[in-house]
Design an enzyme around this catalytic site. Structure first.
Site, PDB file in Angstrom:
ATOM      1  N   HIS A 282     -41.020 -26.759  42.928  1.00 53.98           N
ATOM      2  CA  HIS A 282     -41.778 -27.491  41.969  1.00 53.98           C
ATOM      3  C   HIS A 282     -42.946 -28.120  43.019  1.00 53.98           C
ATOM      4  O   HIS A 282     -44.203 -28.179  42.682  1.00 53.98           O
ATOM      5  CB  HIS A 282     -40.921 -28.958  41.524  1.00 53.98           C
ATOM      6  CG  HIS A 282     -41.729 -29.523  40.503  1.00 53.98           C
ATOM      7  ND1 HIS A 282     -41.867 -29.387  39.064  1.00 53.98           N
ATOM      8  CD2 HIS A 282     -42.505 -30.613  40.875  1.00 53.98           C
ATOM      9  CE1 HIS A 282     -42.433 -30.565  38.688  1.00 53.98           C
ATOM     10  NE2 HIS A 282     -43.013 -31.248  39.808  1.00 53.98           N
ATOM     11  N   GLU A 283     -42.629 -28.741  43.910  1.00 53.40           N
ATOM     12  CA  GLU A 283     -43.421 -29.689  44.724  1.00 53.40           C
ATOM     13  C   GLU A 283     -44.563 -28.665  45.486  1.00 53.40           C
ATOM     14  O   GLU A 283     -45.792 -28.814  45.394  1.00 53.40           O
ATOM     15  CB  GLU A 283     -42.832 -30.435  45.762  1.00 53.40           C
ATOM     16  CG  GLU A 283     -41.908 -31.358  45.259  1.00 53.40           C
ATOM     17  CD  GLU A 283     -42.190 -32.345  44.100  1.00 53.40           C
ATOM     18  OE1 GLU A 283     -43.431 -32.589  43.951  1.00 53.40           O
ATOM     19  OE2 GLU A 283     -41.496 -32.679  43.382  1.00 53.40           O
TER      20      GLU A 283
ATOM     21  N   GLU B  41     -47.676 -31.967  35.515  1.00 57.10           N
ATOM     22  CA  GLU B  41     -46.322 -32.076  35.732  1.00 57.10           C
ATOM     23  C   GLU B  41     -45.808 -31.038  34.457  1.00 57.10           C
ATOM     24  O   GLU B  41     -44.853 -30.053  35.009  1.00 57.10           O
ATOM     25  CB  GLU B  41     -45.921 -33.331  35.066  1.00 57.10           C
ATOM     26  CG  GLU B  41     -46.312 -34.461  36.215  1.00 57.10           C
ATOM     27  CD  GLU B  41     -45.563 -33.907  37.762  1.00 57.10           C
ATOM     28  OE1 GLU B  41     -45.070 -33.143  37.742  1.00 57.10           O
ATOM     29  OE2 GLU B  41     -46.242 -34.731  38.763  1.00 57.10           O
TER      30      GLU B  41
ATOM     31  N   GLU C 151     -48.297 -42.009  44.452  1.00 57.93           N
ATOM     32  CA  GLU C 151     -48.553 -41.577  42.945  1.00 57.93           C
ATOM     33  C   GLU C 151     -47.575 -42.713  42.334  1.00 57.93           C
ATOM     34  O   GLU C 151     -46.541 -43.058  42.958  1.00 57.93           O
ATOM     35  CB  GLU C 151     -47.950 -40.439  42.577  1.00 57.93           C
ATOM     36  CG  GLU C 151     -48.188 -39.928  41.213  1.00 57.93           C
ATOM     37  CD  GLU C 151     -47.757 -38.748  40.827  1.00 57.93           C
ATOM     38  OE1 GLU C 151     -47.029 -37.953  41.463  1.00 57.93           O
ATOM     39  OE2 GLU C 151     -48.015 -38.211  39.740  1.00 57.93           O
TER      40      GLU C 151
ATOM     41  N   HIS D 186     -47.094 -27.490  42.975  1.00 56.97           N
ATOM     42  CA  HIS D 186     -48.019 -28.512  42.733  1.00 56.97           C
ATOM     43  C   HIS D 186     -49.235 -28.172  43.621  1.00 56.97           C
ATOM     44  O   HIS D 186     -50.417 -28.721  43.276  1.00 56.97           O
ATOM     45  CB  HIS D 186     -47.639 -29.982  43.074  1.00 56.97           C
ATOM     46  CG  HIS D 186     -47.060 -30.560  41.801  1.00 56.97           C
ATOM     47  ND1 HIS D 186     -47.645 -30.704  40.500  1.00 56.97           N
ATOM     48  CD2 HIS D 186     -45.811 -31.358  41.924  1.00 56.97           C
ATOM     49  CE1 HIS D 186     -47.018 -31.531  39.923  1.00 56.97           C
ATOM     50  NE2 HIS D 186     -45.833 -31.801  40.735  1.00 56.97           N
TER      51      HIS D 186
ATOM     52  N   GLY E 248     -37.775 -37.992  42.592  1.00 50.76           N
ATOM     53  CA  GLY E 248     -36.976 -36.889  43.198  1.00 50.76           C
ATOM     54  C   GLY E 248     -37.879 -36.368  44.550  1.00 50.76           C
ATOM     55  O   GLY E 248     -37.182 -36.291  45.542  1.00 50.76           O
ATOM     56  N   ALA E 249     -39.137 -36.087  44.308  1.00 43.24           N
ATOM     57  CA  ALA E 249     -39.898 -35.617  45.655  1.00 43.24           C
ATOM     58  C   ALA E 249     -41.395 -35.813  45.024  1.00 43.24           C
ATOM     59  O   ALA E 249     -41.754 -36.135  43.994  1.00 43.24           O
ATOM     60  CB  ALA E 249     -39.711 -34.345  45.838  1.00 43.24           C
TER      61      ALA E 249
ATOM     62  N   GLU F 229     -45.449 -34.394  45.987  1.00 47.16           N
ATOM     63  CA  GLU F 229     -46.241 -33.182  46.365  1.00 47.16           C
ATOM     64  C   GLU F 229     -47.399 -33.627  47.203  1.00 47.16           C
ATOM     65  O   GLU F 229     -48.653 -32.733  47.328  1.00 47.16           O
ATOM     66  CB  GLU F 229     -46.961 -32.519  45.280  1.00 47.16           C
ATOM     67  CG  GLU F 229     -47.776 -33.354  44.254  1.00 47.16           C
ATOM     68  CD  GLU F 229     -47.218 -34.093  43.107  1.00 47.16           C
ATOM     69  OE1 GLU F 229     -46.072 -34.524  43.082  1.00 47.16           O
ATOM     70  OE2 GLU F 229     -48.187 -34.197  42.356  1.00 47.16           O
ATOM     71  N   ASN F 230     -47.549 -34.578  47.992  1.00 50.01           N
ATOM     72  CA  ASN F 230     -48.690 -34.977  48.881  1.00 50.01           C
ATOM     73  C   ASN F 230     -49.169 -33.459  49.443  1.00 50.01           C
ATOM     74  O   ASN F 230     -48.501 -32.965  49.896  1.00 50.01           O
ATOM     75  CB  ASN F 230     -48.234 -36.174  50.141  1.00 50.01           C
ATOM     76  CG  ASN F 230     -47.224 -36.880  49.274  1.00 50.01           C
ATOM     77  OD1 ASN F 230     -47.788 -37.911  48.487  1.00 50.01           O
ATOM     78  ND2 ASN F 230     -46.119 -37.161  49.864  1.00 50.01           N
TER      79      ASN F 230
HETATM   80  N1  PHE Z   1     -45.134 -36.209  41.168  1.00 52.77           N
HETATM   81  C1  PHE Z   1     -43.772 -36.072  41.375  1.00 52.77           C
HETATM   82  C2  PHE Z   1     -43.214 -34.771  40.917  1.00 52.77           C
HETATM   83  O1  PHE Z   1     -43.548 -33.788  41.654  1.00 52.77           O
HETATM   84  C3  PHE Z   1     -43.029 -37.289  40.904  1.00 52.77           C
HETATM   85  C4  PHE Z   1     -43.221 -38.474  41.408  1.00 52.77           C
HETATM   86  C5  PHE Z   1     -44.069 -39.203  40.672  1.00 52.77           C
HETATM   87  C6  PHE Z   1     -42.747 -38.962  42.742  1.00 52.77           C
HETATM   88  C7  PHE Z   1     -44.310 -40.758  41.062  1.00 52.77           C
HETATM   89  C8  PHE Z   1     -43.034 -40.220  43.166  1.00 52.77           C
HETATM   90  C9  PHE Z   1     -44.008 -41.033  42.169  1.00 52.77           C
HETATM   91  O2  PHE Z   1     -42.739 -34.644  39.881  1.00 52.77           O
HETATM   92 ZN    ZN Z   2     -44.092 -32.631  39.802  1.00 57.39          ZN
END
Ligand code: PHE
Ligand code: ZN
Length: 883
Positions: A304-305, A327, A127, A308, A268-269, A271-272
């Protein structure tokens, strides 16, 4: 100034993809310098697009090795490959199979996007647009494909091989010392959710039985030896899974859910699908290494993750303009989770503090943008407080306006209607309009209009007529590209509080309704007349922070003191104290600058004393109430001609006055809250520690005799990181020998633990003394520091730039110069982190003239750099633009 600017991407230009990818089989052969990636794409024309169209795949710095269409190599004239694109001008206008081979160098990947190495571990971050750094692909979220991933690697180097989905095969590659694993993810997903990991990793394992009875394996992978620091994250994960079933009816859908913690991560992290990759800072915790705040962050981010999986993965975004669709909604969900797991009022106050500190500042400056932007140059720069935190507030307002039942119906409809799709914000809101039978046309302005609305509220009581009249007026300030605004729908939680502290019944004269305790302001100005009001009430407005606005109400100090003591709404009790303190601090900053005597406010001190003495309040709430507005909060309130030194002095004086006034109570409460039981990270215990540490801090602020010794003693004897760090940060504000001793001791204890070293770096970077700049510069050469690691950069340089108002904004410009140097060094290596750093200068226009000129010059120097990344270039261009 750079002149050639790439064309922006516009929401208005959205077109459906010409080609769809049904399946992709990836075969990745991991190697430190030359990883071979074979991708086989099953492609078909999109029935929704206008055929015939060329096939254009995205790349980013790729080297094409081989290309076949339906098994046949393509001749040179049939395609065009550059590092950044692969085009087939005349593909067959029917389904076909495309095989692409690329080679990438994960060791040279310093941007931490695509396939890279964190230490010896291979990992990916896709991402928003990182997948195109692995293979050529239509790298846009509305192309959803089913992924099968085969990973091969040296058995000794990478015994663990992970990818999205379920493991379907694994084994040795005979005679090669290599092995493989095949993962299949049955859920179609956009490329940004792809992930793979390979390395020497340990793990902890648990199980979760979903409410329909499916058994899910849960694993958290970490650097071997750190398994014992995963238990809180695992516990949070299980609680999040249960909560999503109960609160939203959402169940997990694969056989396994994995989290991998890595040390080098831009955010931070992530969500793959089925394979979340985390910054290890948000996984690893033990009482001895993590603070209460760390535990709370881990809980929130793990949740949070995980959340997602439904809001982001199963229903994803049609395009990146819809980023808040996943988000904002997911932040809302994690905030609600934390509120249910901990204390709802305390969670709300913390969230609003964060919103004001980050989003309000963003909204008031040159980087202001709508929750759903209409245009971007670099999408990485839109992972902002506005998209995330204001995005969450907008979802919360839907709940406030429609009520919890209709809100839940709308969510259910959203999940039912759009599961498996790439959706838009409009489609999301339509679900609520349909479920609740509501007209949300005006509400959509929250997504398209930037800027923090200001609501002026003037109340007056007519004793003869027994009528309370409330005049409300809204304005929305101009923001870049949006000089004039339409009035918004603003849900205002409202109570009229009687003398006895109870809410008076609300009847509106013209029959308009107050639903769910909320009154909706929809026009530029409106008057609400409440009848049968038998006594002069005190209005409590925007309860629970029902709308993300700036409220200006004509409340007297006595009325605020009353609300601080009696408002049935805990948020507004806290807010009343903040308002009183902010008014005093703003006055005293002005006084200091004009050489006048500061004002004293015995009413505020008494209000704080009353809250401290109120045995019905939870300690965490009391701790928040006793925490005075920060320097940045005061600056935001003043809004122009900012002198950070005057703000610091006014605040320090008030802290000392509070500490002095309540010294006996603080000392007594500190003693009573001393806890000899073993550390537990739960909210109640954390709240007690928070209050105890606030007491200590204010005693030290007042320079009470023995207070330094008390802090030094707590530092030494603490059996947990929360109390040790709290004592150290209190000491760090004082130039006493105990500080140097404690800082040395801290490094001696924890120097080999990078996450704890970050605390040490950050603390030193935030010391509000003129020696700090040199100290920070010296620390950049410390062996524990590295420009290549985002956590180190954020801890030392980020903290200095974002959290040390007086020293970053030194009147000699040295703070700005330092940041410019850091950005220059970092930008070629990791533009995302560099861009976030330079954004610390975004509020340059509100500074007093000397600093303002220095900050502007610093930004112009960066803008003039010959080769600037798109990320950093975009930030400085917008920061400097005349809006
Ligand atoms: N999508 C991630 C989140 O949970 C944030 C993120 C964005 C991580 C881009 C890496 C790169 O918020
Ligand atoms: Zn997120």
């Amino acid at each position: 100034m750079r002149t050639e600017q790439a064309l922006p991407v516009r929401l208005a230009d959205y077109r459906p993809p010409d080609w769809l990818v049904e399946t992709i089989e990836l075969d990745v052969s991991l190697d430190p310098k030359a990883t071979r990636v074979r991708a086989a794409l099953q492609i078909k024309p999109n029935p929704k697009a206008e055929a015939p169209a060329p096939l254009m795949l995205d790349g980013d710095g790729l080297t094409l090795v081989a290309l076949k269409l339906d098994g046949e190599p393509l001749a040179a004239g049939q395609y065009a490959a550059t590092p950044d694109s692969l085009t087939i001008a005349q593909p067959p206008q029917k389904p076909f199979r495309l095989e692409i081979e690329t080679v990438v160098d994960p060791s040279a990947n310093t941007r931490l996007m695509g396939l890279y190495r964190s230490g010896a571990t291979y990992c990916t971050q896709c991402e928003a647009e990182g997948f195109r750094r692995i293979t050529f692909f239509p790298d846009r979220p509305d192309v959803m494909a089913v992924y099968t991933t085969r990973i091969e690697a040296d058995q000794a180097d990478a015994p663990v091989l992970l990818a999205n989905g379920n493991l379907v095969a694994s084994g040795e590659v005979p005679g090669s010392g290599r092995h493989f694993a095949v993962w299949h993810d049955p859920f179609p997903k956009p490329s940004y959710l792809f992930a793979l990991v390979g390395g020497k990793l340990g793990f902890v394992e648990d199980r979760f039985r979903t409410r329909s009875g499916r058994e899910v394996v849960l694993r958290i992978y970490v650097e071997p030896g750190k398994e014992d620091r995963c238990f809180y994250a695992m516990d949070a994960l299980k609680r999040a899974m249960r909560w999503d079933e109960e609160a939203f009816g959402r169940e997990y859908d694969l056989d396994i859910f994995m989290i991998v913690a890595v040390s080098d991560f831009n955010m931070g992290a992530m969500e793959n699908k089925g394979l979340n990759v985390f910054n290890d800072k948000y996984v690893l915790a033990s009482p001895a290494t993590a603070t209460d705040a760390d535990f709370a962050h881990i809980e929130a981010i793990v949740a949070h993750e995980y959340f997602h999986n439904w809001t982001g993965n199963r229903i994803t975004c049609r395009d990146w303009f819809q980023l808040c669709l996943k988000e904002g909604l997911t932040v809302f969900r994690d905030q609600e989770f934390s509120a249910d797991q901990r204390s709802r009022p305390v969670e709300r106050i913390s969230d609003v503090r964060g919103l004001r500190a980050h989003q309000f500042v963003e909204d008031a400056g040159p980087l202001a943008h709508p929750v759903r932007p209409a245009l971007y140059h670099e999408i990485n720069n839109f992972y902002t407080a506005t998209v995330y935190e204001k995005g969450a507030e907008v979802v919360r307002m839907l709940e406030v306006l429609l009520g919890p039942e209709n809100f839940r119906k709308g969510m259910d409809l959203y999940f039912a209607r759009h599961d498996g799709e790439a959706a838009t914000v409009d489609e999301f809101v339509r679900c609520f309009a349909d479920a609740a039978g509501a007209d949300l046309a005006q509400f959509m302005l929250w997504y398209s209009q930037a800027g923090t609305p200001e609501v002026v509220a003037v109340g007056s009581y007519d004793a003869g007529a027994k009528v309370y009249r409330l005049d409300l007026a809204q304005t929305i300030p101009p923001t870049p590209g949006q000089p004039a605004k339409e009035p918004m729908v603003i849900p205002l939680g409202l109570g009229l509080v009687g003398r006895d502290g109870r809410d008076l019944p609300l009847r509106v004269a013209d029959g308009r309704k107050i639903e769910h305790g909320v009154l909706a302001l929809t026009k530029p100005a409106e008057t609400f007349v409440f009848t049968d009001i038998g006594e002069a009430p005190v209005p409590s407005l925007n309860r629970g922070f029902s709308a993300p606005i700036k409220l200006v109400a004509n409340l007297t100090a006595d009325q605020l003191t009353f609300l601080a003591a009696r408002d049935p709404d805990p948020f507004n009790r806290w807010q009343a104290v903040q308002t009183l303190a902010t008014r005093l601090l703003v006055d005293n900053v002005a006084a200091l600058r004009s050489g006048a005597a500061p004002r004293r406010d015995p009413g505020l001190l008494d209000a704080l004393g009353a809250i401290l003495a109120d045995g019905t309040l939870e300690p965490a709430f009391v701790a928040l109430a006793l925490t005075l507005p920060g320097e940045a909060d005061i600056a935001r309130e003043i809004g122009r001609d900012i002198d950070p030194d005057a703000i610091f002095s006014a605040r320090a004086a008030l802290r000392a006055a509070v500490g002095e006034h309540l010294a006996a109570e603080f000392a007594e409460r500190y003693r009573r809250l001393t806890d000899t039981r073993p550390y537990r990270p739960d909210a109640e215990n954390a709240g007690r520690r928070a209050l105890r540490n606030v007491c200590l801090d204010l005693l030290v602020a007042a320079r009470r005799p023995n207070a330094i010794a008390l802090a030094a003693g707590q530092y030494q004897s603490a059996d947990n990181m929360t109390d040790r760090m709290a004592a150290l940060s209190t000491l760090s504000l004082c130039g006493v020998p105990e500080r140097a001793a404690a800082l040395d001791d801290f490094y001696a204890r924890y120097g080999d633990d990078p996450l704890i070293v970050d605390k040490w770096l950050g603390l030193q970077a935030s010391i509000p003394e003129s020696a700090t700049l040199d100290r920070v510069k010296a620390l950049t050469a410390h062996p524990a520091f590295s420009m290549a690691n985002p956590n180190r950069v954020r801890a030392l340089i980020g903290t200095f730039a974002m959290a040390n108002q007086t020293q970053f904004n030194r009147a000699d410009g040295g703070g700005y110069d330092f940041i410019v140097e850091c950005v220059r060094a970092l930008d070629p290596k990791n533009p995302q982190v560099a861009a976030r750093l330079i954004a610390a200068l975004k509020s340059w226009r509100v500074l007093e003239p000397t600093r303002r000129a220095l900050a502007e010059a610093a930004l112009r120097r960066v803008a003039g750099e010959a080769s600037l990344s798109r990320d950093t270039g975009d930030i400085v261009q917008r920061a400097l633009a005349e809006s």
